[in-house]
Scaffold this motif. Sequence first.
Motif, PDB file in Angstrom:
ATOM      1  N   GLU A  56       0.830  -1.210   0.000  1.00  0.00           N
ATOM      2  CA  GLU A  56       0.000   0.000   0.000  1.00  0.00           C
ATOM      3  C   GLU A  56       0.868   1.266   0.000  1.00  0.00           C
ATOM      4  O   GLU A  56       0.609   2.201  -0.760  1.00  0.00           O
ATOM      5  CB  GLU A  56      -0.917   0.002   1.212  1.00  0.00           C
ATOM      6  N   ALA A  57       1.896   1.293   0.831  1.00  0.00           N
ATOM      7  CA  ALA A  57       2.776   2.459   0.892  1.00  0.00           C
ATOM      8  C   ALA A  57       3.508   2.664  -0.434  1.00  0.00           C
ATOM      9  O   ALA A  57       3.653   3.800  -0.905  1.00  0.00           O
ATOM     10  CB  ALA A  57       3.784   2.298   2.023  1.00  0.00           C
ATOM     11  N   ALA A  58       3.955   1.586  -1.054  1.00  0.00           N
ATOM     12  CA  ALA A  58       4.647   1.695  -2.336  1.00  0.00           C
ATOM     13  C   ALA A  58       3.714   2.231  -3.410  1.00  0.00           C
ATOM     14  O   ALA A  58       4.111   3.073  -4.229  1.00  0.00           O
ATOM     15  CB  ALA A  58       5.218   0.335  -2.754  1.00  0.00           C
ATOM     16  N   GLU A  59       2.473   1.770  -3.427  1.00  0.00           N
ATOM     17  CA  GLU A  59       1.509   2.257  -4.419  1.00  0.00           C
ATOM     18  C   GLU A  59       1.248   3.752  -4.253  1.00  0.00           C
ATOM     19  O   GLU A  59       1.241   4.499  -5.229  1.00  0.00           O
ATOM     20  CB  GLU A  59       0.199   1.481  -4.305  1.00  0.00           C
ATOM     21  N   VAL A  60       1.065   4.189  -3.024  1.00  0.00           N
ATOM     22  CA  VAL A  60       0.811   5.612  -2.761  1.00  0.00           C
ATOM     23  C   VAL A  60       2.022   6.444  -3.159  1.00  0.00           C
ATOM     24  O   VAL A  60       1.896   7.469  -3.835  1.00  0.00           O
ATOM     25  CB  VAL A  60       0.449   5.839  -1.274  1.00  0.00           C
ATOM     26  N   PHE A  61       3.205   6.003  -2.762  1.00  0.00           N
ATOM     27  CA  PHE A  61       4.416   6.766  -3.073  1.00  0.00           C
ATOM     28  C   PHE A  61       4.634   6.873  -4.575  1.00  0.00           C
ATOM     29  O   PHE A  61       4.897   7.963  -5.098  1.00  0.00           O
ATOM     30  CB  PHE A  61       5.645   6.131  -2.416  1.00  0.00           C
ATOM     31  N   ILE A  62       4.543   5.759  -5.279  1.00  0.00           N
ATOM     32  CA  ILE A  62       4.777   5.761  -6.726  1.00  0.00           C
ATOM     33  C   ILE A  62       3.752   6.636  -7.429  1.00  0.00           C
ATOM     34  O   ILE A  62       4.085   7.408  -8.336  1.00  0.00           O
ATOM     35  CB  ILE A  62       4.764   4.325  -7.297  1.00  0.00           C
ATOM     36  N   GLU A  63       2.499   6.570  -7.026  1.00  0.00           N
ATOM     37  CA  GLU A  63       1.453   7.391  -7.646  1.00  0.00           C
ATOM     38  C   GLU A  63       1.744   8.879  -7.457  1.00  0.00           C
ATOM     39  O   GLU A  63       1.671   9.663  -8.403  1.00  0.00           O
ATOM     40  CB  GLU A  63       0.083   7.045  -7.064  1.00  0.00           C
ATOM     41  N   LYS A  64       2.104   9.267  -6.242  1.00  0.00           N
ATOM     42  CA  LYS A  64       2.418  10.680  -5.979  1.00  0.00           C
ATOM     43  C   LYS A  64       3.682  11.094  -6.724  1.00  0.00           C
ATOM     44  O   LYS A  64       3.771  12.193  -7.252  1.00  0.00           O
ATOM     45  CB  LYS A  64       2.571  10.930  -4.490  1.00  0.00           C
ATOM     46  N   TYR A  65       4.657  10.227  -6.766  1.00  0.00           N
ATOM     47  CA  TYR A  65       5.898  10.536  -7.473  1.00  0.00           C
ATOM     48  C   TYR A  65       5.641  10.711  -8.969  1.00  0.00           C
ATOM     49  O   TYR A  65       6.156  11.639  -9.584  1.00  0.00           O
ATOM     50  CB  TYR A  65       6.928   9.431  -7.238  1.00  0.00           C
TER      51      TYR A  65
END
Length: 80
Positions: A56-65
Motif C-alpha cells: 500500500e505504501a509503495a503504491e501511494v508513493f509511486i502514484e504521488k511521485y
Amino acid sequence: MENEMTQNPVDWEKRRYELAEALFFHDIRHADEVSPENRLAFWPNHIRIAADMAVEAAEVFIEKYRRSADKPREEQSHAP
C-alpha cells in the motif's frame, strides 16, 4: 548543437515491487530489533500485515511521485 536528453521509459510496476520489497524487509528487521521476544509468536500475522502495508505504501508513493514527475518543470520549482 542542442543537447536533448532521451527519456528512458520507467517500468513503474518493477519500481513499485522493489519499493514494497525494501519497505517490507525494513519493517521486518525493525520489528526484530525492537521486540525479538515476540517475533515467533506473532510471525505469521506480522508478515501478512507488513506485506500489505508495504504494498500500500509503495503504491501511494509511486502514484504521488509519478504525478509530480509529470508536471512541467516550471510548476515543480518553488523559487519565487
